[in-house]
Write an enzyme that holds these catalytic residues in place. Sequence first.
Site, short mmCIF file in Angstrom:
data_model
loop_
_atom_site.label_atom_id
_atom_site.label_comp_id
_atom_site.label_asym_id
_atom_site.label_seq_id
_atom_site.Cartn_x
_atom_site.Cartn_y
_atom_site.Cartn_z
N ARG A 18 0.84 -1.20 0.00
CA ARG A 18 0.00 0.00 0.00
C ARG A 18 0.88 1.26 0.00
O ARG A 18 1.00 1.95 -1.00
CB ARG A 18 -0.95 -0.01 1.22
CG ARG A 18 -2.07 1.00 1.14
CD ARG A 18 -1.69 2.41 1.46
NE ARG A 18 -1.24 2.57 2.85
CZ ARG A 18 -0.77 3.70 3.33
NH1 ARG A 18 -0.69 4.77 2.55
NH2 ARG A 18 -0.34 3.79 4.57
N ASP A 19 1.55 1.53 1.12
CA ASP A 19 2.30 2.77 1.26
C ASP A 19 3.49 2.80 0.30
O ASP A 19 3.85 3.86 -0.22
CB ASP A 19 2.79 2.91 2.70
CG ASP A 19 2.90 4.36 3.14
OD1 ASP A 19 2.71 5.24 2.30
OD2 ASP A 19 3.19 4.60 4.32
N HIS A 215 4.18 4.09 12.80
CA HIS A 215 4.29 4.26 11.35
C HIS A 215 5.32 5.35 11.07
O HIS A 215 5.02 6.53 11.14
CB HIS A 215 2.91 4.64 10.78
CG HIS A 215 2.88 4.71 9.28
ND1 HIS A 215 2.41 3.68 8.50
CD2 HIS A 215 3.28 5.68 8.42
CE1 HIS A 215 2.50 4.02 7.22
NE2 HIS A 215 3.03 5.23 7.15
N HIS A 217 8.40 6.95 8.54
CA HIS A 217 9.08 7.03 7.25
C HIS A 217 10.55 7.33 7.50
O HIS A 217 10.89 8.00 8.47
CB HIS A 217 8.43 8.09 6.35
CG HIS A 217 7.17 7.60 5.70
ND1 HIS A 217 7.06 7.39 4.35
CD2 HIS A 217 5.98 7.24 6.23
CE1 HIS A 217 5.86 6.94 4.07
NE2 HIS A 217 5.16 6.84 5.19
N CYS A 248 8.67 9.84 -0.34
CA CYS A 248 7.96 10.93 0.32
C CYS A 248 7.64 11.96 -0.75
O CYS A 248 8.55 12.44 -1.44
CB CYS A 248 8.86 11.54 1.40
SG CYS A 248 8.13 12.97 2.21
N ASN A 257 9.02 3.92 3.80
CA ASN A 257 8.82 3.49 5.17
C ASN A 257 10.11 2.87 5.71
O ASN A 257 11.02 2.55 4.95
CB ASN A 257 7.71 2.43 5.25
CG ASN A 257 6.36 2.98 4.85
OD1 ASN A 257 6.02 3.03 3.68
ND2 ASN A 257 5.60 3.41 5.82
ZN ZN Z 1 3.12 6.35 5.37
#
Ligand code: ZN
Length: 319
Positions: A18-19, A215, A217, A248, A257
């Site tokens: 996902r991310d 969570h 990054h 990002c 991440n």
């Molecule tokens: Zn994120």
Amino acid sequence: MPATQTKPAITIVEVGPRDGLQILKSILPTAYKTRWIAAAAAAGLREIEVCSFVPVAVVPGMADAADVVRFARTVPGLTTTALAPNAKGAQAAFAAGAHRVSMPISVSIAHNLANVRKTHEQSIDELRRAVDVRNGQPKSDNAEIEIGLSTAFGCSIAGAVPLADVLTLAEKCLAAGADRVTPADTIGIGNPVQVKRMYAALFKEFGTSKIGGSHFHDTRGQGIANALAALEAGVTSFDTSLAGLGGCPFAPGASGNVCTEDLVWILEEMGVTTGIDLAKLLACRDILRDGLPQEKLSGHLAEVGLARTQSGGRVAAAR
Ligand code: ZN
């Protein structure tokens, strides 16, 4: 004793599908996503955020979200999580069979307007509607809604984000029916001192059962330090991404991440059991290399290789 035979002390949540994927220009074909999910689960991952239910026009790579959730539900023992920015997305996620839906609401109002084009009140209304959808699910599904408190550690638009604002939004989300809230370092700006302060305040105010995990990054290379600070603060669930996939939007070229395999390695070295087989986890990178030939894969452990990392300094499993 191999880590796979020891009861894991913590949960690593792979959020790469996902991310990691949603920001990339390349699209990972569905067959690679399902191979990745199956291989990650076989390596010992017990929870994976597999996709997001967002408009295809916004994120074309997530057009197969429902298919990916349906596949993930066939993997034994796997908790399948999906992101949804609104109640409509949450409905689609639950309909496909997601165990958990994660909805992002930015603590910074400016960021929330830019990211989901909603005020806090409008986002909380979406949450209430999603809770109604969830409440209509069969009880046996134990479907949950978690709120990702985006920009909790700082915002690319508004700058510093006061801890009081995080607590206020967390309280509103929990009052509106969210099962848990997770502070998210969306832009990779947080530091370990801030992390400890954040979790101490959240745990004191709402109790550990209402706080989802972490969570981070790795935008500035501080992701592992922040994850270890969260561990010391009592956090037991960590969002990570294979090969540090992602990035990002406000820092072109930055990694995404916290890298799954790097965090698993250091946790295991510290005697914190993850239940993950590192060799099998590293092999999952081959799937990304084949499916995303244009993308840069990050990660320190992969560079040195597993054979040369046995320092002898591994702490005997004591927790
Ligand atoms: Zn994120």
